[in-house]
Scaffold this motif. Structure first.
Motif, mmCIF file in Angstrom:
data_model
loop_
_atom_site.group_PDB
_atom_site.id
_atom_site.type_symbol
_atom_site.label_atom_id
_atom_site.label_comp_id
_atom_site.label_asym_id
_atom_site.label_seq_id
_atom_site.Cartn_x
_atom_site.Cartn_y
_atom_site.Cartn_z
ATOM 1 N N GLY A 56 2.238 15.485 6.106
ATOM 2 C CA GLY A 56 2.578 14.135 5.651
ATOM 3 C C GLY A 56 1.555 13.107 6.090
ATOM 4 N N LEU A 57 1.130 13.183 7.355
ATOM 5 C CA LEU A 57 0.107 12.252 7.855
ATOM 6 C C LEU A 57 -1.212 12.444 7.116
ATOM 7 C CD1 LEU A 57 0.797 12.429 11.679
ATOM 8 C CD2 LEU A 57 1.141 10.450 10.188
ATOM 9 N N SER A 58 -1.589 13.680 6.887
ATOM 10 C CA SER A 58 -2.843 13.971 6.198
ATOM 11 C C SER A 58 -2.833 13.407 4.777
ATOM 12 C CB SER A 58 -3.085 15.482 6.170
ATOM 13 O OG SER A 58 -4.252 15.788 5.456
ATOM 14 N N ALA A 107 0.817 -1.217 0.000
ATOM 15 C CA ALA A 107 0.000 0.000 0.000
ATOM 16 C C ALA A 107 0.848 1.263 0.000
ATOM 17 C CB ALA A 107 -0.939 0.005 1.214
ATOM 18 N N VAL A 108 2.031 1.234 0.632
ATOM 19 C CA VAL A 108 2.829 2.462 0.740
ATOM 20 C C VAL A 108 3.890 2.623 -0.339
ATOM 21 C CG1 VAL A 108 2.463 2.683 3.223
ATOM 22 C CG2 VAL A 108 4.506 1.535 2.393
ATOM 23 N N VAL A 109 4.296 1.531 -0.980
ATOM 24 C CA VAL A 109 5.291 1.652 -2.050
ATOM 25 C C VAL A 109 4.688 2.511 -3.158
ATOM 26 C CG1 VAL A 109 6.526 0.405 -3.869
ATOM 27 C CG2 VAL A 109 6.524 -0.477 -1.524
ATOM 28 N N GLY A 110 5.408 3.518 -3.545
ATOM 29 C CA GLY A 110 4.918 4.425 -4.589
ATOM 30 C C GLY A 110 4.223 5.662 -4.060
ATOM 31 N N PHE A 111 3.915 5.701 -2.763
ATOM 32 C CA PHE A 111 3.296 6.889 -2.171
ATOM 33 C C PHE A 111 4.364 7.963 -2.052
ATOM 34 C CE2 PHE A 111 2.364 9.196 1.898
ATOM 35 C CZ PHE A 111 1.349 9.987 1.381
ATOM 36 N N LEU A 146 6.144 15.327 -0.062
ATOM 37 C CA LEU A 146 7.316 16.082 0.361
ATOM 38 C C LEU A 146 7.744 15.754 1.792
ATOM 39 C CD1 LEU A 146 9.362 18.426 -0.094
ATOM 40 C CD2 LEU A 146 7.585 19.970 0.737
ATOM 41 N N ASN A 147 6.788 15.474 2.676
ATOM 42 C CA ASN A 147 7.097 15.258 4.085
ATOM 43 C C ASN A 147 7.088 13.786 4.497
ATOM 44 O OD1 ASN A 147 5.124 18.041 4.158
ATOM 45 N ND2 ASN A 147 7.221 18.172 4.872
ATOM 46 N N VAL A 148 7.179 12.888 3.525
ATOM 47 C CA VAL A 148 7.176 11.454 3.810
ATOM 48 C C VAL A 148 8.361 10.810 3.100
ATOM 49 C CG1 VAL A 148 5.884 9.295 3.564
ATOM 50 C CG2 VAL A 148 4.662 11.430 4.037
ATOM 51 N N ILE A 149 9.121 10.005 3.825
ATOM 52 C CA ILE A 149 10.240 9.286 3.217
ATOM 53 C C ILE A 149 9.661 8.167 2.358
ATOM 54 C CG2 ILE A 149 12.274 7.863 3.657
ATOM 55 C CD1 ILE A 149 12.467 9.349 6.383
#
Length: 160
Positions: free
Chosen positions: A131-133, A70-74, A77-80
């Motif tokens: 980033g969380l949003s 789910a997170v690969v490709g997300f 700017l504020n997310v590694i």
């Protein structure tokens, strides 16, 4: 010997080719993080190998694999960015490969800089919440925000 078996072999073989950086590894809450040279990408990346106890059974391993997909490709700017990951490292341990980011954890930054200038504190909070949003808008939930899981970069003299 289905395609699943071949995928497991290829990923564990690729992980074996990642060369540790001279800096060694850093202990994190979830496991051991190491900077590695990823020849396939032509860049240094961060590899986190989870503690064995982090994924104690097949149910938690399947859940972790779904979360990684789910997170690969997300990108934000504020997310590694997570580049790849899963539980097929050849030992059944979870791993994440992400972009390499230089900088202290929020805990380390606060230990060195506290008390923070109010504008810096607001800047860090806004960047974290943005980033969380962005993740929440994609139905992603971090579930482990702590001062140890937030990395700080100083850009133009301001923390991000």
């Amino acid at each position: 010997m289905g395609s699943k078996h071949k995928r497991k072999e290829s990923i564990s073989a690729r992980l074996a080719l990642l060369k540790p950086d001279a800096e060694g590894s850093v202990r994190r809450e979830l496991g051991e993080e190491r900077v590695v040279e990823d020849d396939a990408r032509g860049q240094q990346v961060a590899m986190l190998r989870l503690h064995e106890a982090a994924l104690p059974n097949s149910k938690t391993r399947r859940s972790f694999d779904r979360q990684v997909k789910a997170v690969v490709g997300f990108e934000h700017l504020n997310v590694i960015p997570v580049l790849e990951g899963g539980t097929n490292d050849g030992e059944g341990r979870g791993f994440l490969i992400s972009a390499r980011v230089e900088g202290p954890t929020l805990r380390e930054y606060l230990a060195e800089k506290a008390p923070l200038d109010p504008q810096d504190a607001i800047s860090i909070a806004v960047d974290l919440l943005n980033g969380l949003s962005a993740g929440h808008h994609r139905w992603l939930v971090h579930g482990g925000i702590s001062p140890d899981s937030v990395l700080i970069q100083v850009v133009d003299g301001r923390p991000q």
